[in-house]
Scaffold this active site. Sequence first.
Site, PDB file in Angstrom:
ATOM      1  CB  THR A 126      92.710 -34.036  91.698  1.00 60.24           C
ATOM      2  OG1 THR A 126      92.155 -34.949  92.643  1.00 60.24           O
ATOM      3  CG2 THR A 126      92.671 -32.628  92.256  1.00 60.24           C
ATOM      4  CG  PHE A 154      85.870 -36.075  98.337  1.00 60.24           C
ATOM      5  CD1 PHE A 154      86.460 -34.829  98.147  1.00 60.24           C
ATOM      6  CD2 PHE A 154      84.644 -36.317  97.737  1.00 60.24           C
ATOM      7  CE1 PHE A 154      85.828 -33.850  97.381  1.00 60.24           C
ATOM      8  CE2 PHE A 154      84.006 -35.349  96.976  1.00 60.24           C
ATOM      9  CZ  PHE A 154      84.596 -34.107  96.794  1.00 60.24           C
ATOM     10  CG  LEU A 155      89.892 -42.647  97.429  1.00 61.23           C
ATOM     11  CD1 LEU A 155      91.344 -42.967  97.712  1.00 61.23           C
ATOM     12  CD2 LEU A 155      89.250 -43.758  96.623  1.00 61.23           C
ATOM     13  CD  GLU A 157      97.674 -42.903  99.348  1.00 65.01           C
ATOM     14  OE1 GLU A 157      98.572 -43.478  99.982  1.00 65.01           O
ATOM     15  OE2 GLU A 157      97.876 -42.209  98.349  1.00 65.01           O
ATOM     16  N   GLY A 258     102.351 -31.278 113.980  1.00 67.21           N
ATOM     17  CA  GLY A 258     103.494 -32.183 113.860  1.00 67.21           C
ATOM     18  C   GLY A 258     104.306 -31.909 112.616  1.00 67.21           C
ATOM     19  CB  CYS A 265      96.121 -35.798  97.490  1.00 70.74           C
ATOM     20  SG  CYS A 265      95.586 -37.242  96.582  1.00 70.74           S
TER      21      CYS A 265
HETATM   22  C1  UDX Z   1      93.870 -36.599 101.079  1.00 68.39           C
HETATM   23  C2  UDX Z   1      92.414 -36.135 101.355  1.00 68.39           C
HETATM   24  O1  UDX Z   1      92.094 -36.329 102.735  1.00 68.39           O
HETATM   25  C3  UDX Z   1      91.451 -36.915 100.490  1.00 68.39           C
HETATM   26  O2  UDX Z   1      90.143 -36.451 100.681  1.00 68.39           O
HETATM   27  C4  UDX Z   1      91.865 -36.738  99.039  1.00 68.39           C
HETATM   28  O3  UDX Z   1      91.036 -37.460  98.200  1.00 68.39           O
HETATM   29  C5  UDX Z   1      93.316 -37.154  98.824  1.00 68.39           C
HETATM   30  O4  UDX Z   1      94.149 -36.434  99.726  1.00 68.39           O
HETATM   31  P1  UDX Z   1      95.407 -38.657 101.809  1.00 68.39           P
HETATM   32  O5  UDX Z   1      96.491 -38.034 100.982  1.00 68.39           O
HETATM   33  O6  UDX Z   1      95.170 -40.121 101.720  1.00 68.39           O
HETATM   34  O7  UDX Z   1      93.992 -37.961 101.482  1.00 68.39           O
HETATM   35  O8  UDX Z   1      95.781 -38.349 103.317  1.00 68.39           O
HETATM   36  P2  UDX Z   1      95.142 -37.599 104.564  1.00 68.39           P
HETATM   37  O9  UDX Z   1      94.611 -38.587 105.519  1.00 68.39           O
HETATM   38  O10 UDX Z   1      94.249 -36.503 104.144  1.00 68.39           O
HETATM   39  O11 UDX Z   1      96.466 -36.983 105.195  1.00 68.39           O
HETATM   40  C6  UDX Z   1      97.288 -36.102 104.434  1.00 68.39           C
HETATM   41  C7  UDX Z   1      98.531 -35.717 105.170  1.00 68.39           C
HETATM   42  O12 UDX Z   1      98.240 -34.800 106.214  1.00 68.39           O
HETATM   43  C8  UDX Z   1      99.281 -36.876 105.831  1.00 68.39           C
HETATM   44  O13 UDX Z   1     100.667 -36.705 105.586  1.00 68.39           O
HETATM   45  C9  UDX Z   1      98.962 -36.714 107.302  1.00 68.39           C
HETATM   46  O14 UDX Z   1      99.986 -37.238 108.118  1.00 68.39           O
HETATM   47  C10 UDX Z   1      98.849 -35.210 107.426  1.00 68.39           C
HETATM   48  N1  UDX Z   1      98.002 -34.745 108.538  1.00 68.39           N
HETATM   49  C11 UDX Z   1      96.673 -35.050 108.559  1.00 68.39           C
HETATM   50  C12 UDX Z   1      98.549 -33.939 109.531  1.00 68.39           C
HETATM   51  O15 UDX Z   1      99.748 -33.638 109.525  1.00 68.39           O
HETATM   52  N2  UDX Z   1      97.738 -33.469 110.537  1.00 68.39           N
HETATM   53  C13 UDX Z   1      96.425 -33.761 110.588  1.00 68.39           C
HETATM   54  O16 UDX Z   1      95.751 -33.300 111.514  1.00 68.39           O
HETATM   55  C14 UDX Z   1      95.876 -34.579 109.576  1.00 68.39           C
END
Ligand code: UDX
Length: 441
Positions: A126, A154-155, A157, A258, A265
Site C-alpha cells: 500500500t 485487499f486481504l 488477516e 465497539g 493497515c
Molecule cells: C484491512 C482491510 O479490510 C483489508 O482489505 C486490507 O487489505 C488490510 O486492512 P485487516 O487489517 O486484516 O484488513 O482487518 P479488518 O478485518 O478490516 O478489521 C480492521 C479493524 O476494524 C479490526 O480492528 C476490527 O476489529 C475493526 N472493525 C471491523 C470494527 O471495529 N468494526 C467493524 O464493523 C469491522
Amino acid sequence: MRLTVIGTGYVGAVHAACMAHIGHEVLGVDVDAERIAALTSGRPPFFEPGLSEMLRKAVDAGRLRFTTSPVEAAWFGDTHFICVGTPQHDGSGVADLRHVEAAVDGLAPYLHDSGYERVLVVGKSTVPVGTADRLARRLNAAAPGAEVAWNPEFLREGCAVQDTLRPERIVVGTRSEHAEARMRTLYAPLLDAGTPFIGTDPSTAELVKVASNSFLATKISFINAMAEICDATGGDVLTLAEAMGRDSRIGPRFLAPGLGFGGSCLPKDIRAFTARAEELGLGDSVAFLRQVDDINTRQRRRIVDMAERLVGDNFAERNVAVLGAAFKPRSDDVRDSPALAVADEVRRRGARVRVHDPEAVDNARAAYPALQYALNVAKACERADVVLHLTEWPQYRELDPAVLATVVRTPAIVDARNALDPVAWCAAGWTLCAPGRPRLG
Ligand code: UDX
C-alpha cells in the site's frame, strides 16, 4: 509462469503460497534469513488459518522456494511482486517507502542480464498515489524497458488465503497492454472462476486501496460516533446499526460498534493518505479522515473510563481481567491493537491487569512486557474486580457467565465489542456495560 514475491510478511507469504497453489513456479525473497529458513521448512512466521498446510504442499511439490538473494530473484523469472511493508515514518503519518525502494534497487542491477526481455515489477504494497510511476523512473535508470504495475491486495488477516484465492475483485494498474495481458494470464484461474478484473492505470490502482481502507475506517468511526450519541441519549446502537444496515445502499458490514479499528493497515493507511493529500495541496478533500482517526482513538479512552466507573472511579489495587490482545479475532497480530492500548492504560491508571488471548500472548508480551498474562480465561479472571472483553474471539462468546461469576471478586464486565449476550450475563448476576447500549444488571 515463473514469478518472485519480494517480502514474505503477511501479504507476501500468503501471495507466494497462493500463486504456487494455482500452478505458478514461485520464488519468495526476503532479507530476513531466519524467516526464509522457517518458510523453507513450511512454517509461516505468523498465525493464519490454512496457510501452513498450503505452504508445505507447495514447497513439497517443488513449486515454491525461498531465498535471500536478489540476484537469484532477478534471474528466476520475468514478473516480480513487491510485497514489503510501508510503515509510518516516526511521528508523522507519511508512508515510509524505504523497503519498497530497496526491493526495486536490489533487483534493478541484475535485470539486464537476466535473459528476460520484458520484465514486469508489480507492486502490492500500500503506497501513496504516484509511487508506481516514480519507481518506474528509478527502475529504468538501471534497467531500461522494465515496467512497473500496481496490483493492490485487499486481504484481511484471518481469512487471507480465502481472500487471495477468491477475491471480490482484482485491480491492476498498468501503463501497457502487454503488462495487463500478462497479469490476466497470471490470474487466469481466479478470473475463470468469475473474479472481476478491473484494469486501470497505476495511480488509480494505488488510490483504490487507500480509498477502500479509508471508506471502511469511516464506516466504523461513523457507527462509533453514533454509539457516543446513544450513550448520551439512551439509544441502542446495535438496533440502530441493524436498522441502518438493512438499507441495501448502506449494508450491514463494518458497522459493528465497539472499540474501533486497529491492526497494521487501517490506522496507518488513513494517516498516510491524509499526509499524501496534504502534500498535493488537497488536505481539505480528506480532512474528515482526521476526525475518523480521532473518533477511533477516543473509543479506547471511553472503554477505560467505562471500566473505571465500574470499579468505583479508582483503579488502584483493583484486579482487571482482559479478554483479548489481538487487534481482531482469528489473528495473533497485536500491531496497533486497541485491546492492548486499553489494557496498558488501565495498568497505567494503577490496576493489576491480567491479559488472556488464545493466540496472541507471545506477541503481546513482547510489545507490552509490563502487563501480566494468563494461560486461560479462569486464571485471567481470578478475583477480578472487572472483566474487559476487548477482542471478540468466538470462544469468549461461549463462556458460561455463571461459572465465571464464581471466579471473579465482582461480576462486572465491559463488553467493548458488543458481542456478548447481555441477557444471559445479567441473568447470571453480572453488571454489563457496552458502548452505545443501556447498562444492564
Ligand atoms: C484491512 C482491510 O479490510 C483489508 O482489505 C486490507 O487489505 C488490510 O486492512 P485487516 O487489517 O486484516 O484488513 O482487518 P479488518 O478485518 O478490516 O478489521 C480492521 C479493524 O476494524 C479490526 O480492528 C476490527 O476489529 C475493526 N472493525 C471491523 C470494527 O471495529 N468494526 C467493524 O464493523 C469491522
